[in-house]
Design a protein around this motif. Structure first.
Motif, short mmCIF file in Angstrom:
data_model
loop_
_atom_site.label_atom_id
_atom_site.label_comp_id
_atom_site.label_asym_id
_atom_site.label_seq_id
_atom_site.Cartn_x
_atom_site.Cartn_y
_atom_site.Cartn_z
N SER A 245 8.07 5.06 9.88
CA SER A 245 8.07 4.16 8.72
C SER A 245 7.19 4.68 7.60
O SER A 245 7.24 4.17 6.49
CB SER A 245 7.65 2.75 9.14
OG SER A 245 6.35 2.78 9.66
N THR A 251 2.81 4.16 3.62
CA THR A 251 2.72 2.82 3.07
C THR A 251 1.53 2.78 2.13
O THR A 251 0.87 3.78 1.90
CB THR A 251 2.49 1.79 4.19
OG1 THR A 251 1.26 2.12 4.84
CG2 THR A 251 3.60 1.81 5.20
N GLN A 277 1.68 6.80 9.39
CA GLN A 277 2.30 5.63 8.75
C GLN A 277 1.72 5.39 7.36
O GLN A 277 2.44 5.06 6.43
CB GLN A 277 2.11 4.38 9.61
CG GLN A 277 2.92 3.20 9.10
CD GLN A 277 2.85 2.00 10.00
OE1 GLN A 277 1.86 1.75 10.67
NE2 GLN A 277 3.92 1.23 10.03
N SER B 41 13.77 5.88 6.94
CA SER B 41 14.17 4.55 6.47
C SER B 41 14.56 3.64 7.64
O SER B 41 14.31 2.45 7.61
CB SER B 41 15.32 4.68 5.47
OG SER B 41 16.32 5.49 6.02
N ALA B 44 11.37 2.46 9.09
CA ALA B 44 10.73 1.50 8.18
C ALA B 44 11.38 0.13 8.35
O ALA B 44 10.72 -0.90 8.35
CB ALA B 44 10.86 1.97 6.73
N LYS B 45 12.72 0.13 8.53
CA LYS B 45 13.42 -1.14 8.76
C LYS B 45 12.98 -1.76 10.07
O LYS B 45 12.74 -2.96 10.17
CB LYS B 45 14.93 -0.89 8.78
CG LYS B 45 15.57 -1.08 7.40
CD LYS B 45 17.06 -0.82 7.48
CE LYS B 45 17.51 0.01 6.31
NZ LYS B 45 18.65 0.86 6.63
N ALA B 47 10.14 -1.34 11.54
CA ALA B 47 8.78 -1.84 11.39
C ALA B 47 8.80 -3.19 10.69
O ALA B 47 8.10 -4.13 11.08
CB ALA B 47 7.94 -0.85 10.58
N GLU B 48 9.65 -3.28 9.67
CA GLU B 48 9.76 -4.55 8.92
C GLU B 48 10.35 -5.63 9.82
O GLU B 48 9.90 -6.77 9.82
CB GLU B 48 10.64 -4.30 7.69
CG GLU B 48 11.05 -5.53 6.93
CD GLU B 48 10.00 -5.99 5.94
OE1 GLU B 48 9.06 -5.21 5.69
OE2 GLU B 48 10.11 -7.12 5.44
#
Lengths: 403, 664
Positions: A245, A251, A277, B41, B44-45, B47-48
């Motif tokens: 991620s 981030t 991350q 990506s 990331a999804k 994780a979200e």
């Protein structure tokens, strides 16, 4: 020895810069990784980072002391015996008195801090091996695992590794066994023996893994963590999610989600995951580059060392500091099964940081020693070419300088 | 050389090992590329996804305000409770068929929700996985239910946030606003006609949880303003004045219904609109559905004499008569051949009169004569041109068209009767609009009530504008008729509507109602008055209609005119319309003084550090915060003066407690 290394005047400076940068990055990363946990458990978000900074200061001090004392002191037989005995005792104490944390006894509780003797055992075994093998190599002889001194090295490492293994801590035990083995390899063990050793180690590893279901599961999960993402594969999957991620640039600062109790051992063994991350591929590449730079600097020192003992010591510490870091990164991103190896300087862990710093101190004392020797040789060579009167004068200059 | 080994060889071996290490580092980099760049990506999804749970979040409905920004209808987010009986059933099965879980749940919930235990039990035992227990709980109820769920470990109970409508002015302009039924659907009035604009969009609401289930962020309570705001042309002060005047008139005349509209004759803006009987849209379900009807637009009635100016204007426009033309009033108009029998209201004749006087005294006989002269084509044609027979196009739901004659099938008698405003049906709004056309010099306007709709981002998405539909009469004709109507109030049949100092034009009307059979009956009337002020430059036009006023006084001049006078008297003064002959009138300021503020109550601190909650009733929000001295937290609902609070007065609470206070 004192030649340029990359953009640095000499490899020593490169080592110092890397050491400082790693500690700085580690400090920030430990805080970011631990503040949620620390707030929830200790009610103090600075709990871990404050201790990290104290350990770092102590480590810098120890690094400096080591460099001053010089590696030769530690290679003396009685000194080694002293340290060896102390570590043996401490490892024994861990098994008897150590508090059980996560179903393992790895630490000694000193109230103020937890000491992890196995981290020092790693350094000690490097010292012991390079001392024994160094003399052998100086005599121009090839190491042989069935004879002294290589055989002794392996034997001792097995003793220490066994003590660590029963904690249980297979990863550290493997490293304690692996470091002298690698040094033996450098000291000239025959290829046939290397192959033989490889087969034996593999056989032992397979047996061990086969006989403990949790190890077997770990290997299975290493191969495909997605088959049980909420159970045995949880840590691995969470690590992937954390790393992945991060994307290109990571981030926002401190906004990594893994720290919200998703990824266990985040500030210790999995520090690299939250780093990836929050800093993305770019940050990860930079941290790897930092370790590569440190590795190359240490390697350069090793290459320029004429003392075989010093050479083996520096090589051992490359494996200890850089090799361990590489193993940790490989483990976190799933290239190796989960073995409890810390990321040097970045992971939170006083013993590991302290031992690694001692190692770097020793390396620089090897460097100092070589510089001194080079200088003396140069002086001698110069004097041999000079007339007796000039020689006398230069002696005086040297003496005057010394004064 | 077999047994020898040099440092140089050793260094070579180190190089090989280091090469392997480097290759391994390369592998790590490749792996990172795969994880972070190639699959980045996806992860990331993931994780979200594991962090955030998104609910479909209903946003509150748009606000409705009057032209000055006074709140008429607001929405707040409430929680609705539903049960998943299958979850309870599953647990009961696990508990070896005890079967008491639903009963237990019902026992606990019923008193909190003020429901019957049996009802709750029924809902908890249905064969379904979603049954509403109660919709839009008030904050106190939902808090208690939450506590009970926690305390008794109840299962299968869930909340969904829903929008609940509050009509802050209660019965004021109830039919205009309408009400909102369940599922946030408009039920009548503007709520129905502007449902699409007002309905809160469904937006995703995200709640973030950490891996231990702890809530990190919830944005239930800080929903961004995603709702539009509708500004009406209504003016609450005028509306309030008119409502009160109508209430008084209803009480006095015991009429069964009423309608009154105040309109700006130049723009077509509706400034006030009142319909009786009325209801409280907050509790619409407690009223008959006929009470929901807006009589101003949804009620067809025979206008009677107030229709005469329309017929008169048509006659003037067609040059059938001139204002000063002499006519003969015998007190009756009979034409046996065509079955026409028209009498004046008092059955008396005035002899020779001018056309102006025909309007002024509302002489039926002469009007019938003029109507017949006009003929059915002109009469119906002008009636249609004045906007009768079709809806006005106002943004309200439930508008009637009225009923006109088919001009091909009209008998002479129909023409004569229609000239008196009987035999046809119109809505009050149609009637007032037609009069407005006379008032403003001949423009037939489309009335409107939505001033503007402002999107959440401040953009005006819709704006009400003056819209001329047609020009049925010329300016001269309009001026002539205006003058005649002014005489009605000055010295004719509508003197009761006169306000000292102002020039007022108007027309009274008293129409007999039809029975179901179609006969006129003498006992049931519709009394109305329509007029505008000032007559020379009209600013306000108003229609008052009272349905079946009881008792002796049933004429429009007697019951409807005073309403007109009382209301406009206050409005003119308040709006600073200067009287043409000096005289100062009571305005809104004095009305406002009736609301007397109570003194700020004292906050008493007990010995144990707890605070005694004072009684906030009757004070405004500012005084509330003052009284709390920063030691308590205020959560206000509505605006105005406090009428309800939680916790109740004299409760002991710790410092920083949240006090909910409702204002109106």
């Amino acid at each position: 020895m004192n030649k340029k290394f990359f953009c640095f005047d000499n490899p020593k400076n490169a080592v110092l810069v890397c050491f400082g940068l790693l500690l700085a990055v580690g400090c920030v990363n430990v805080y970011s990784a631990s503040f949620v946990y620390a707030t929830s458990e200790m009610d103090n978000s600075y709990h871990f980072v404050a201790r990290y900074i104290m350990f770092a200061l102590a480590s810098i001090w120890a690094f400096w002391v080591m460099r001053k004392i010089g590696y030769k002191f530690f290679l003396q037989q009685n000194v080694l015996l002293c340290f060896g005995g102390a570590i043996f005792l401490l490892l024994g104490c861990v098994l008897v008195f150590g508090p059980e944390i996560n179903a393992a006894k790895r630490w000694l509780d000193f109230g103020f801090f937890h000491l992890q003797p196995s981290e020092f055992a790693k350094l000690f075994i490097v010292l012991l091996s390079s001392s024994m093998l160094g003399k052998h190599l100086l005599a121009g002889r090839r190491a042989n695992v069935f004879h002294a001194p290589a055989g002794y090295c392996i034997l001792w490492s097995i003793v220490f590794a066994a003590l660590v293994f029963v904690q249980p801590d297979m990863g550290t035990a493997g490293i304690i066994f692996g470091l002298p083995a690698l040094l033996c390899l450098l000291a000239g063990v025959r290829r046939s023996q290397i192959v033989l050793a490889g087969i034996v180690v593999l056989g032992i590893a397979v047996t061990f893994i086969w006989h403990a279901s949790y190890r077997f599961n770990r290997v299975l999960m290493w191969l495909d963590p997605w088959q049980d993402p909420t159970g045995n594969g949880y840590q691995m999957v969470q690590s992937f999610i954390a790393i992945g991620s991060g994307g290109y640039f990571g981030t926002d600062w401190g906004a990594g989600t893994a720290k919200l109790f998703f990824l266990p051992e985040l500030h210790t063994d999995f520090a690299f995951a939250i780093f990836c991350q929050e800093n993305g591929f770019v940050g990860a590449t930079l941290i790897i580059a930092l370790f590569v730079l440190l590795g190359f600097a240490l390697w350069t020192i090793a290459k320029r060392t004429t003392d075989p003992t010093g050479f083996l010591l520096v090589s051992g510490i490359i494996f200890l500091v850089v090799g361990q870091a590489v193993a940790n990164m490989a483990m976190v991103c799933g290239l190796l099964p989960i073995i409890g190896v810390p990321l040097s300087f970045i992971s939170y862990g006083g013993s590991s940081m302290f031992a690694s710093s001692l190692g770097l101190g020793l390396v620089l004392s090897v460097y100092d020693n070589e510089c001194k020797m080079e200088k003396e040789q140069a002086e001698t060579a110069k004097m041999e070419q000079q007339s007796p009167i000039e020689r006398r004068r230069s002696w005086q200059i040297i003496k005057g300088n010394k004064r | 050389m077999r047994w020898s080994f040099t440092l140089t060889e050793s260094k070579k071996r180190l190089r090989i090992v280091m090469t392997f290490v480097l290759l391994f580092i390369g592998a790590i980099l490749l792996r990172l590329m795969y994880l972070q760049l190639w699959r980045g990506s996806d992860f990331a999804k993931d994780a979200e996804r594991q962090l955030a749970y998104s609910n479909n979040q209903g946003n509150p409905r748009g606000h409705i305000l009057d032209r000055n920004g006074d709140e008429l209808a607001v929405s707040i987010m409430c929680e609705s409770l539903y049960v998943d009986p299958s979850q309870i059933f599953k647990l009961e099965k696990k508990d070896a068929g005890d079967g008491n879980l639903a009963q237990f749940t019902a026992e606990i919930l019923a008193p909190i929700l003020h429901m019957q235990e049996k009802d709750v039990w029924n809902k908890c035992t249905q064969n379904s996985s979603f049954v509403w227990i109660k919709r839009t709980l008030n904050p106190d109820e939902s808090r208690q239910v939450r506590e009970a769920i926690k305390k008794y470990k109840l299962n299968g109970l869930h909340f969904i946030p829903e929008s609940k409508r509050f009509y802050t002015k209660k019965r004021i302009a109830a039919q205009v606003l309408g009400f909102v039924g369940m599922d946030d659907r408009g039920g009548s009035g503007l709520e129905l006609s502007l449902d699409r604009e007002l309905r809160g969009a469904i937006s995703k609401q995200k709640v973030y949880y950490d891996a231990r289930g702890g809530e990190i962020i919830s944005d239930l309570n800080n929903i961004k303003d995603t709702v539009p705001t509708v500004y009406l042309t209504l003016d609450m002060k005028m509306q309030y004045t008119l409502e009160r005047a109508i209430d008084e008139a209803m009480a006095e005349t015991k009429a069964v219904g009423a309608a009154a509209i105040l309109m700006d004759p130049y723009t077509g803006e509706i400034l006030a609109m009142v319909s009786r009987p009325t209801f409280d849209p907050n509790h619409y379900e407690d009223y008959k559905d006929t009470d929901w009807q807006n009589k101003c637009i949804g009620y067809n009635y025979e206008p009677g004499s107030v229709f005469k100016p329309i017929v008169g204007s048509a006659a003037l426009q067609c040059r059938v008569v001139k204002p000063d033309d002499k006519m003969m009033d015998k007190g009756y108009y009979r034409d046996a051949e065509n079955e026409i029998n028209i009498e004046n209201w008092n059955k008396k004749g005035r002899g020779e009169v001018t056309f102006s006087e025909v309007i002024k005294y509302s002489i039926n006989t002469c009007m019938a004569e003029i109507g017949l002269k006009l003929g059915e084509n002109n009469l119906v044609g002008f009636t249609e041109a004045f906007g009768f027979g079709k809806t006005t196009g106002i943004e309200l739901d439930g508008e009637e068209e009225g009923i006109l004659h088919d001009r091909q099938n009209m008998y002479k008698a129909d023409i004569a009767v229609m000239s008196l405003g009987q035999g046809i049906e119109v809505t009050p709004l149609q009637m007032l609009r037609a009069i407005c056309a006379i008032a403003n010099g001949g423009d037939l306007l489309r009335p409107y009530i939505v001033k503007k709709i402002v999107a959440p981002n401040g953009e005006v998405t819709r704006e009400g504008k003056r819209h001329v539909i047609s020009r049925p009469i010329s300016r001269d004709v309009a001026n002539q008729m205006r003058r005649m109507m002014e005489e009605v109030v000055e010295s004719g049949g509508g003197q009761a509507a006169g306000i000292k100092g102002y020039r007022i034009a108007g027309k009274t009307g008293t129409a007999q109602k039809l029975t179901k059979k179609g006969d006129y009956i003498d006992t049931k009337h519709i009394a109305s008055f329509v007029g505008f002020v000032p007559a020379n430059a009209p600013q306000y036009a108003m229609l008052v209609m009272l349905d079946e006023p009881q008792g002796k006084d049933f004429y429009g001049a007697q019951v409807a005119s005073p309403v007109f006078r009382n209301t406009l008297q206050q409005i003119l003064a308040a709006k600073g319309v200067q009287p043409q002959t000096g005289e100062v009138l009571k305005g809104f300021d004095e009305i406002g003084k009736l609301v007397v503020q109570r003194k700020i109550p004292k906050l008493i601190e007990e010995a144990d550090g707890r605070l005694r909650v004072p009684d906030f009733t009757g004070i405004d929000m500012r005084a509330c915060t003052e009284a709390m001295q920063g030691k308590l937290k205020l959560k206000p609902y509505g605006s105005g003066l406090a009428y309800k609070q939680l916790p109740k007065p004299n409760t002991l609470v710790p410092e920083d407690e949240l006090i909910e206070v409702w204002f109106k």
